[in-house]
Design a protein around this motif. Sequence first.
Motif, short mmCIF file in Angstrom:
data_model
loop_
_atom_site.label_atom_id
_atom_site.label_comp_id
_atom_site.label_asym_id
_atom_site.label_seq_id
_atom_site.Cartn_x
_atom_site.Cartn_y
_atom_site.Cartn_z
N TYR A 113 0.84 -1.19 0.00
CA TYR A 113 0.00 0.00 0.00
C TYR A 113 0.88 1.25 0.00
N GLY A 114 1.01 1.85 -1.15
CA GLY A 114 1.81 3.06 -1.29
C GLY A 114 0.94 4.30 -1.34
N PHE A 161 0.62 9.88 1.81
CA PHE A 161 0.32 9.90 3.24
C PHE A 161 0.75 11.22 3.87
N HIS A 194 -7.47 6.23 4.72
CA HIS A 194 -6.38 5.28 4.46
C HIS A 194 -6.50 4.07 5.38
N GLY A 248 -5.73 3.07 -5.66
CA GLY A 248 -7.00 3.79 -5.69
C GLY A 248 -7.55 3.75 -7.11
N SER A 268 -9.77 13.39 2.54
CA SER A 268 -8.53 13.35 1.76
C SER A 268 -7.45 14.09 2.56
N THR A 276 -5.64 16.40 1.41
CA THR A 276 -5.79 17.82 1.08
C THR A 276 -6.75 18.49 2.06
N ARG A 305 -5.06 18.88 5.44
CA ARG A 305 -4.09 19.99 5.47
C ARG A 305 -4.80 21.34 5.50
P1 ATP Z 1 -4.20 14.19 -1.46
O1 ATP Z 1 -5.49 14.78 -0.95
O2 ATP Z 1 -2.96 14.89 -0.94
O3 ATP Z 1 -4.20 14.03 -2.96
P2 ATP Z 1 -5.00 11.46 -0.68
O4 ATP Z 1 -5.95 11.68 0.45
O5 ATP Z 1 -5.61 11.06 -1.99
O6 ATP Z 1 -4.03 12.72 -0.83
P3 ATP Z 1 -2.77 9.61 -0.96
O7 ATP Z 1 -1.67 9.43 0.03
O8 ATP Z 1 -2.44 10.25 -2.25
O9 ATP Z 1 -3.95 10.39 -0.18
O10 ATP Z 1 -3.52 8.22 -1.20
C1 ATP Z 1 -2.95 6.95 -1.10
C2 ATP Z 1 -3.97 5.95 -1.56
O11 ATP Z 1 -5.13 5.96 -0.71
C3 ATP Z 1 -4.51 6.21 -2.97
O12 ATP Z 1 -4.61 4.94 -3.60
C4 ATP Z 1 -5.87 6.82 -2.75
O13 ATP Z 1 -6.77 6.53 -3.82
C5 ATP Z 1 -6.32 6.12 -1.47
N1 ATP Z 1 -7.26 6.94 -0.70
C6 ATP Z 1 -7.11 8.22 -0.34
N2 ATP Z 1 -8.17 8.67 0.37
C7 ATP Z 1 -9.03 7.63 0.48
C8 ATP Z 1 -10.34 7.46 1.09
N3 ATP Z 1 -10.98 8.44 1.73
N4 ATP Z 1 -10.93 6.23 0.97
C9 ATP Z 1 -10.29 5.23 0.32
N5 ATP Z 1 -9.10 5.35 -0.29
C10 ATP Z 1 -8.45 6.52 -0.21
#
Ligand code: ATP
Length: 206
Positions: A6-7, A10, A17, A105, A165, A167, A170
């Motif tokens: 799982y990359g 983060f 997550h 994702g 998310s 974002t 933050r």
């Molecule tokens: P950002 O808002 O900075 O773009 P993000 O919330 O999408 O970040 P990442 O670290 O880019 O977080 O995501 C890592 C993985 O987790 C990706 O595969 C993303 O699709 C998945 N993911 C992120 N948020 C969720 C969520 N709320 N539910 C399920 N999967 C998620």
Amino acid sequence: MKIGVYGGTFNPVHSGHVKLAEAYLKGLELDRMLVIPAKTPPHKRVAHLASGADRLAMCRLAFPGTEYEVSDLELNRPGEKSYTVDTLEELNRRYPGQELYLLTGSDMFLTLDQWHESQRIFQLAVMCVGEREPHLQERLKTKARELEALGARCRVVQLEPLVVSSTQVRDRVERGEPLTGLVPPQVEQYIQAHGLYGNGDTSGPF
Ligand code: ATP
């Protein structure tokens, strides 16, 4: 042994997550999961990218269970870019004979065939995607069939959506709003204690 990979950036790890990881563990009957923060996000420029050390520390707080291992494999690899194929090759050497499951994702899953050395990725791991947006389900299934025609093995896992998310997290920190329910409590404490994401800082976004 079935090992999930799982990359993500983060930045920071959030409750979506954690929920996704739990759904994958159960849905795919994984024995272990490696959580691997990326050095630099390959496709996006991010305001307030916390250091690798901070993102690792927050992941360790969010994934305390023994089934999880938070890995610095990508953060410590030399070079600017983190290619998934390099990560999977390394894991294949570290865990010979184990089955690797790449957890993606939906946005990433839909572009997998364009990734650097995608054919090799398909040999090294099973491609997994969580369905969270109902309107995307058909597209993901169609994509899974396309990828299978290219030699990939695919699994689609059902997810309960959790709308959060990094974002959003933050932005809330920057505005001084509480994070209750959006990140694990230990992660919220870490963000506050280390003044991350412009928490009280006026130095600008980068
Ligand atoms: P950002 O808002 O900075 O773009 P993000 O919330 O999408 O970040 P990442 O670290 O880019 O977080 O995501 C890592 C993985 O987790 C990706 O595969 C993303 O699709 C998945 N993911 C992120 N948020 C969720 C969520 N709320 N539910 C399920 N999967 C998620």
